[in-house]
Motif scaffolding. Structure first.
Motif, PDB file in Angstrom:
ATOM      1  N   THR A  52       0.853  -1.168   0.000  1.00  0.00           N
ATOM      2  CA  THR A  52       0.000   0.000   0.000  1.00  0.00           C
ATOM      3  C   THR A  52       0.888   1.217   0.000  1.00  0.00           C
ATOM      4  N   SER A  53       0.773   2.031  -0.996  1.00  0.00           N
ATOM      5  CA  SER A  53       1.666   3.174  -1.147  1.00  0.00           C
ATOM      6  C   SER A  53       1.372   4.231  -0.105  1.00  0.00           C
ATOM      7  N   ALA A  54       2.444   4.785   0.461  1.00  0.00           N
ATOM      8  CA  ALA A  54       2.280   5.872   1.413  1.00  0.00           C
ATOM      9  C   ALA A  54       1.905   7.135   0.657  1.00  0.00           C
ATOM     10  N   LYS A  86       7.944   0.703   5.325  1.00  0.00           N
ATOM     11  CA  LYS A  86       6.567   1.178   5.227  1.00  0.00           C
ATOM     12  C   LYS A  86       6.265   2.206   6.321  1.00  0.00           C
ATOM     13  N   GLU A  90       5.459   6.130   5.598  1.00  0.00           N
ATOM     14  CA  GLU A  90       4.176   6.690   6.015  1.00  0.00           C
ATOM     15  C   GLU A  90       4.361   7.868   6.968  1.00  0.00           C
ATOM     16  N   SER A  91       5.340   7.757   7.868  1.00  0.00           N
ATOM     17  CA  SER A  91       5.540   8.825   8.845  1.00  0.00           C
ATOM     18  C   SER A  91       6.189  10.062   8.235  1.00  0.00           C
ATOM     19  N   ASP A  95       6.532   8.038  -0.894  1.00  0.00           N
ATOM     20  CA  ASP A  95       5.939   6.927  -1.630  1.00  0.00           C
ATOM     21  C   ASP A  95       6.779   5.679  -1.378  1.00  0.00           C
TER      22      ASP A  95
END
Length: 243
Positions: A52-54, A86, A90-91, A95
């Motif tokens: 799942t792409s950030a 990941k 995300e943080s 991407d």
């Protein structure tokens, strides 16, 4: 946890261009030849697998992970690396995706690097010493891409490149002293009163061997220090990193 923290640091170093496998860096090549993505890579279903792409936000940083011969659910190197990448992406609003080679060979791993770069990813993370040849075959081809390798030693790079002291400005290698926690585990086991010990390593690769040797040495040291007799260790490898 140690690997997650170290990987986060490595990613940060790559992002801010503080990369290098040694303190003495060679001048990286300024000429870039665009490697053509292999037909096998383009047709591979596994190669197209992505996380799942950030949320990419406005950042130009795009992080790709190439799996070793396991996958992201192996409860070992690949899964830990995947989860750390990941979480970091995300943080920080970067991407992120991952690529899984069709098989366990350098050409197949190189094909995934080519695919990642052609897809626009400019930070490539690779877990495991088996990526040494992949690094030496691609780092000069893609001087603007940051390569982060875990458990790839200077020896591995020198051997695969044929150079003495291989170093590139776009390569960062994180290596660990696995023998230290192994030593502490072995020592603590004997100090806690256990004399029938066992070590089950995933595969007989350098990182696992270092931990195992440390475990044996720690148990032996504790037995001598504490005058414990009858300590036995059943030492084996499972020849896999999962299950």
């Amino acid at each position: 946890m140690k690997r997650i923290l170290a990987l986060t640091l490595a990613l940060a170093l790559a992002v801010f261009s503080l990369a290098g496998c040694s303190s003495s860096k060679e001048e990286s090549s300024t000429e870039s030849s665009t490697a053509e993505t292999s037909t096998a890579a383009e047709s591979s279903t596994a190669a197209g697998e992505s996380s799942t792409s950030a949320a990419a936000g406005d950042s130009d940083i795009k992080i790709a992970m190439i799996t070793d011969y396991g996958d992201i659910t192996d409860q070992s190197f690949n899964q830990t690396t995947y989860e750390a990448c990941k979480a970091f992406a995300e943080s920080n609003g970067f991407d992120f995706t991952y690529y899984k080679p069709e098989g366990n060979s350098t050409p197949e791993r190189v094909a995934m690097v080519d695919k990642a770069v052609s897809d626009g990813y400019n930070v490539v993370v690779m877990p495991g010493y088996a990526f040494a040849e992949t690094i030496t075959e691609t780092a000069d081809t893609y001087p603007d891409v940051k390569f982060i390798a875990l458990d790839v030693s200077q020896y591995d790079l020198d051997k695969s490149s044929g150079e003495d002291g291989y170093s590139r400005d776009n390569v960062y290698c994180a290596v660990y002293q696995e023998e230290l926690p192994g030593y502490m585990a072995g020592y603590y086991a004997v100090a806690s009163g256990y004399t029938k010990l066992g070590f089950l390593g995933g595969m007989a690769v350098p990182a696992v061997q270092r931990y195992g040797y440390g475990f044996v040495q720690g148990a032996d040291a504790a037995a001598k220090d504490l005058s414990v007799s009858g300590v036995e260790i059943n030492y084996a490898y499972g020849n896999q990193f999962y299950g």
